[in-house]
Every structure is written in structure tokens, then in C-alpha cells.
Design a protein around this motif. Structure first.
Motif, PDB file in Angstrom:
ATOM      1  N   LEU A  56       0.832  -1.207   0.000  1.00 12.64           N
ATOM      2  CA  LEU A  56       0.000   0.000   0.000  1.00 12.64           C
ATOM      3  C   LEU A  56       0.868   1.260   0.000  1.00 12.64           C
ATOM      4  O   LEU A  56       0.602   2.217  -0.744  1.00 12.64           O
ATOM      5  CB  LEU A  56      -0.929   0.007   1.218  1.00 12.64           C
ATOM      6  N   ALA A  57       1.887   1.273   0.823  1.00 15.62           N
ATOM      7  CA  ALA A  57       2.756   2.450   0.913  1.00 15.62           C
ATOM      8  C   ALA A  57       3.446   2.726  -0.419  1.00 15.62           C
ATOM      9  O   ALA A  57       3.552   3.883  -0.851  1.00 15.62           O
ATOM     10  CB  ALA A  57       3.787   2.246   2.020  1.00 15.62           C
ATOM     11  N   ILE A  58       3.915   1.673  -1.091  1.00 11.56           N
ATOM     12  CA  ILE A  58       4.583   1.851  -2.383  1.00 11.56           C
ATOM     13  C   ILE A  58       3.605   2.385  -3.422  1.00 11.56           C
ATOM     14  O   ILE A  58       3.906   3.324  -4.176  1.00 11.56           O
ATOM     15  CB  ILE A  58       5.213   0.527  -2.846  1.00 11.56           C
ATOM     16  N   ILE A  59       2.396   1.791  -3.467  1.00 12.97           N
ATOM     17  CA  ILE A  59       1.397   2.221  -4.465  1.00 12.97           C
ATOM     18  C   ILE A  59       1.009   3.680  -4.243  1.00 12.97           C
ATOM     19  O   ILE A  59       0.987   4.493  -5.178  1.00 12.97           O
ATOM     20  CB  ILE A  59       0.158   1.311  -4.403  1.00 12.97           C
ATOM     21  N   ILE A  60       0.721   4.036  -2.988  1.00 18.31           N
ATOM     22  CA  ILE A  60       0.295   5.405  -2.681  1.00 18.31           C
ATOM     23  C   ILE A  60       1.435   6.392  -2.900  1.00 18.31           C
ATOM     24  O   ILE A  60       1.242   7.481  -3.455  1.00 18.31           O
ATOM     25  CB  ILE A  60      -0.233   5.482  -1.236  1.00 18.31           C
ATOM     26  N   GLY A  61       2.646   6.001  -2.481  1.00 17.80           N
ATOM     27  CA  GLY A  61       3.792   6.891  -2.652  1.00 17.80           C
ATOM     28  C   GLY A  61       4.104   7.143  -4.118  1.00 17.80           C
ATOM     29  O   GLY A  61       4.348   8.293  -4.532  1.00 17.80           O
ATOM     30  N   LEU A  62       4.095   6.075  -4.937  1.00 19.74           N
ATOM     31  CA  LEU A  62       4.381   6.257  -6.359  1.00 19.74           C
ATOM     32  C   LEU A  62       3.283   7.068  -7.046  1.00 19.74           C
ATOM     33  O   LEU A  62       3.572   7.859  -7.964  1.00 19.74           O
ATOM     34  CB  LEU A  62       4.539   4.894  -7.039  1.00 19.74           C
ATOM     35  N   LYS A  63       2.043   6.877  -6.617  1.00 21.28           N
ATOM     36  CA  LYS A  63       0.951   7.645  -7.217  1.00 21.28           C
ATOM     37  C   LYS A  63       1.134   9.136  -6.966  1.00 21.28           C
ATOM     38  O   LYS A  63       0.773   9.979  -7.800  1.00 21.28           O
ATOM     39  CB  LYS A  63      -0.392   7.177  -6.657  1.00 21.28           C
TER      40      LYS A  63
END
Length: 570
Positions: free
Chosen positions: A201-208
């Protein structure tokens, strides 16, 4: 010879055929070279990278195996792009179907889903041939937002088991029983799964936020998978729950079909068809807004129908246009439907080459992907905005949302549409205005009238003005007003200039009024009839020749002149 104003212009056969012409044909006719192919190939590869984890995650959330999501994205995705009426549409499994597919499989097994999907495909073909594409997108916004937000809640609810790594052998289908199971098994939380889900979740939200062009879903799932494999985390994976993923498409096949199974599955098939139609046309409209192009709605529905039949025959699940993947396709530089076709082919290559590695993907990582999908589907800002709408719209929104989560999506759509239609009819009926004993010329559009005083009317003449569509919802109101007419006049002028539309119920109300006036010896003059009401009244025999028939006047001045003649006034 005078032209009949009520006659409809003949249909243009060429234009009729063009509404079903795939946009692929149009794009190739415009000229297609290597530079355009390169742009489409880059866009198709980008979308395929986004779609790879999504297709598997959506299939798992739907209660089936991950490869069925891949089959759907490949077969349906290729057919929707090749045959569809949108230049940029990307098709495949979507979150809108998760609830329906899960419930159908839970009640009727996967074979039941195949039958329902084929029936839905045939319905979509019929919708397209009957040109329903123009109308299916007019489902009220509170209904669409209500069931979309409800689906988002259910998707999130279905992923709690994998997010927390709970040891639940068989997850219940309905929302309330799912949470009962979660609370009962809360002691079995797997903190390794929780950590992997949080990392993804952190990777997806951060990259977004910081790298929106990067494929966040794929990078998040890949990072979680590598960490779980390298450290040897005790988490459930695709392989441990579902076994090996095939590296080729299955042969087409059909389950045993009977009239009884078709009858039982008919409501589910209609729900799938309605959702596929609405979602695909909404996605095509979003693409039009981003590019300035225009899609062919009826051709798009027919392509969706063929794609769903094809998906079911090749072991897939229902498919429709995917708004997020379509937007990604546009932002990646796609110029034609070839990009969507290449996206499907790239997915096929990934499945053939990487099937033996996909079994190591932790289910907690895919659950994190679906949490993001659910949040995007919820349209929280739109939901809050609609909560500021009139009371009736809020009621439709909340009722559709509540029924979707707690009862059934089919029931929610049916109740939402019916309630929205009733509210619309009530509002339209309230918009109909019937005025009597008013200044007869104050509302006339003719600017050359020399007087607007009631005293200029001949004695024994009464005037009523009707505004708004005269349909069944307003006929009762018209009856109430007309029945309150006082002394019986010699002539009754009924001004219909501001009635653009009339249905059989409105015409029936007028017919009853005309008969009552005829029995009392009152002549009725109909003033300013519009084409649609005039045509309907003529077909129903209200406008005719003979004794007791109403007089038809072109405008109010002619009506007053006819009234003077009938009453012998000056």
C-alpha cells in the motif's frame, strides 16, 4: 404540396450502418503507419503492466482463480478493442463485477457464471441492435454512485481476510456474515501478511503521489513478492491457495445449459448486462472527454456483448470497459484501438512467460491492490457532493448504497432506478402548471397584441393555460383543476402552447374533459397545439370533424376570434 410538420425525416442508411462500424476500421481508413504503431505498442505495454496484477486480484476477489482474470483480460480485452465503438477503450475484468460474480459463483458455481455471462453478452448484443446505447447511459447519477460506492465497500470487506492473513477456510458471501467471521477469527492474525500489505500500500500510494507515471500496482506487488520470497515469510501465496497457473489459453467450451438454469440465472444475467453497458459507456465518455473524440455507443454495446460471450467460452469472467486502464492508455499516447489489442497480446506473453513465477505472489499484496481499487471506486468526493442534493436524490443514493452492501446488487439497482423514476415523475408533475381566471394574454409570446385585459373576452368565454408536459403523472392534477371550473361557459379556450409533450394518460384526461364540455353544450377551442400533442390527439380521435369536436386554433388571437364568432360577441 405542404410538408407535414409531424412527419419524421427518413433514416439515413449510411449513418445507421456507421453507428456499428468498429473504430478500428475508422482508424485504419484514416491511415496507419509505423509511427502510430510504435505509439500504440508503448501504450499497450504500459496498460498491460498495470492490468497484470489487477486481472488476477479481481478474479480472486470474485471468488474464482487468478488465471480466469488473465483469460478475461486477454480474450475480452482484445475483442472490445478490435470491435468496439471507442478508439481508446481498454476492456477486462473490473471491480463493478466483483459482487455479482462472487454471488453467482457462490450460488450456482462457475458453470452458472458462464451461462449468466453468455446470456448477458446476448442481451448486450440486443441492446446494441435496438440502439439502446443512447439511453442506457441515462441511469440517474445517485443510483450509479450509490451502487459503485456499495461495491467498493464490499470489495474492501472481501479483502480483510488476506490483508490480515486470517485463517478462514471459506469466506461467507454476504457483508454481515463476513464481519462475523472476521471477528470470530481475529486471534489468527498473521502479522507478516499485515506488514506485506502495508508495504505494498505504501509503495502504491507513494508512487501515485511522487511518480504517477510509474506502474505502482506492479512495483508494489513485485516488491512484496521479492521480500516474502527472500526472507521466507510465512504468508499465503497464489500457489499455496490455487496451485499452478496455466501458461496457455484453454480451448473454448460451453457448460450444460437447460431452460431451468437459464430461467434461474436470468436476473443475474440482466445485472451483468446492465453493469457492463453502463460501465463501458461511462468509460467511453471519459475517453471522449480526455481526447475530444466521440464514441459509437451502440457499436460499443455490441462489442461488449461479443467480448463477454468470448470470455465465458474461454474460461473467463464478465468484462467491460475499465475507466482507469482506459485513462492510462490515453495518457500513454495511444492513437487507435490497436493499443488495446496489443495490451491483450502483451498479457498473453506475460502469462506464457511468467506463469511459473506468479505462484509466488502473496495474496496480501494483491489484497492491497484491491484496497486501492476499492477506494478509487468509492468516489468519496462525489458521494459527499450528492449528499448536498435534494432530499429525494439523497434517499436514492443512500438506499441504493445500503441495499448494495446489505442485500443484493440486483435489488439495489432495481429499487434505485424505480425510486429515481418515481421522484422524477413527481417533480415533472409538480412542474405542470394549470392556470384559470388569469390574464389571458400576459403570457403570450405574440408581441403585437393590442390588449391583455380579461374584460376584452366575449361574455361566456373562459380561458385556461397549461404549462409543462401533460403526462400520466400530471393528469390527476389537471383533472382536479378543470373540475373546479365554476359556471358553465359557452366557449372554453384551452391554451396548450406551452405543452411540448403529451402521453396517453394526458390525452385521456383531455378526452374526459371534452366529453363533459360536450354534454354541457360548451364548445372547446384548443389553442397553440404543438406537433407531438397534436399528432397524438389526432391518432386517438380527439381532433376530428363533426358535431361536438373541439375547434383547433393556431394561436390565442385566432382562438379569441373563433370564440367571438361562436358567442356572437363583438
Amino acid at each position: 404540396m405542404a410538408q407535414n410538420p409531424l412527419a419524421q425525416p427518413p433514416a439515413d442508411p449510411a449513418r445507421s450502418r456507421s453507428s456499428f462500424t468498429p473504430k478500428l476500421v475508422t482508424a485504419l481508413q484514416e491511415g496507419y503507419g509505423f509511427s502510430k504503431f510504435r505509439q500504440d505498442a508503448i501504450a499497450g505495454l504500459t496498460v498491460a503492466i498495470v492490468a497484470l496484477p489487477l486481472a488476477m486480484a479481481l478474479a480472486i476477489a470474485s471468488g474464482t482463480t487468478p488465471e480466469r482474470g488473465l483469460f478475461t483480460a486477454i480474450i475480452a480485452g482484445f475483442l472490445i478493442s478490435a470491435l468496439g465503438g471507442s478508439r481508446f477503450q481498454i476492456g477486462g475484468p473490473t471491480g463493478a463485477f466483483v459482487v455479482v460474480v462472487f454471488n453467482v459463483i457462490d450460488r450456482h458455481g462457475y458453470d452458472g457464471l458462464v451461462i449468466a455471462t453468455i446470456m448477458a453478452g446476448i442481451m448486450l448484443l440486443a441492446f446494441g441492435l435496438l440502439r439502446f446505447g443512447t439511453y442506457i447511459k441515462y441511469v440517474p447519477q445517485p443510483v450509479v454512485t450509490g451502487f459503485t460506492a456499495g461495491i467498493a465497500v464490499i470489495i474492501f470487506s472481501s479483502q480483510v481476510r488476506d490483508l490480515l492473513g486470517l485463517e478462514i477456510e471459506r469466506l461467507p458471501a454476504d457483508f454481515l456474515h463476513q464481519w462475523e467471521a472476521y471477528l470470530a477469527h481475529l486471534s489468527s492474525v498473521n502479522f507478516a501478511a499485515v506488514g506485506l500489505a502495508a508495504l505494498t500500500l505504501a509503495i502504491i500510494i507513494g508512487l501515485k503521489r511522487w511518480r504517477p507515471r510509474w506502474p505502482g500496482f506492479l512495483i508494489g506487488v513485485l516488491a512484496g513478492t521479492l521480500l516474502a520470497f527472500a526472507v521466507g515469510l510465512p504468508v499465503e501465496t497464489i500457489g499455496s491457495r490455487f496451485g499452478e497457473i496455466p501458461n496457455m489459453l484453454p480451448s473454448p467450451s460451453l457448460p450444460d445449459m437447460s431452460l431451468e438454469r437459464i430461467r434461474i440465472l436470468l436476473p443475474d444475467a440482466f445485472t451483468i448486462a446492465l453493469l457492463a453497458g453502463i460501465e463501458s459507456l461511462l468509460s467511453a465518455m471519459v475517453a471522449d472527454g480526455m481526447t475530444g473524440r466521440r464514441h459509437r455507443s451502440n457499436g460499443e454495446l455490441m462489442a461488449q456483448g461479443i467480448a463477454n460471450v468470448g470470455s465465458a467460452m474461454f474460461g473467463g469472467i464478465p468484462a467491460t470497459g475499465a475507466i482507469a486502464r482506459t485513462a492510462t492508455n490515453i495518457r500513454s499516447g495511444a492513437v487507435s484501438p490497436v493499443a488495446g489489442m496489443l495490451h491483450a497480446l502483451f498479457l498473453l506473453v506475460f502469462m506464457v512467460a511468467l506463469a511459473h513465477l506468479m505462484v509466488y505472489v502473496p495474496l496480501a499484496c494483491l489484497a492491497a491492490v484491491l484496497v486501492v481499487v476499492a477506494w478509487n471506486m468509492s468516489e468519496a468526493d462525489r458521494f459527499r457532493h450528492l449528499m448536498k442534493a435534494p432530499h429525494g436524490d439523497r434517499l436514492v443514493l443512500l438506499l441504493t448504497f445500503g441495499l448494495t452492501v446489505l442485500v443484493d446488487l440486483t435489488v439495489a439497482i432495481q429499487v434505485g432506478i424505480v425510486l429515481a423514476a418515481i421522484l422524477f415523475m413527481v417533480r415533472m408533475a409538480e412542474a405542470v402548471e394549470v392556470q384559470g381566471g388569469v390574464n389571458p394574454l400576459a403570457d403570450d409570446d405574440d408581441g403585437d397584441e393590442d390588449s391583455n385585459e380579461r374584460e376584452n373576452l366575449p361574455p361566456g368565454v373562459e380561458v385556461f393555460l397549461i404549462r409543462g408536459p401533460l403526462f400520466f403523472g400530471a393528469s390527476g392534477r389537471l383533472t382536479d383543476v378543470l373540475e373546479r371550473v365554476g359556471a358553465t361557459p359557452k366557449v372554453f379556450i384551452l391554451r396548450l402552447r406551452h405543452v411540448p409533450l403529451m402521453d396517453a394518460s394526458g390525452a385521456g384526461t383531455l378526452e374526459a374533459f371534452l366529453k363533459r364540455c360536450q354534454s354541457q353544450g360548451t364548445t372547446v377551442i384548443l389553442s397553440g397545439l404543438q406537433p407531438q400533442p397534436a399528432g397524438l390527439m389526432a391518432r386517438m380521435g380527439l381532433i376530428r370533424e363533426g358535431a361536438g369536436a373541439p375547434v383547433v386554433a393556431a394561436d390565442y388571437r385566432s382562438a379569441v376570434a373563433a370564440a367571438r364568432t361562436l358567442t356572437g360577441g363583438d
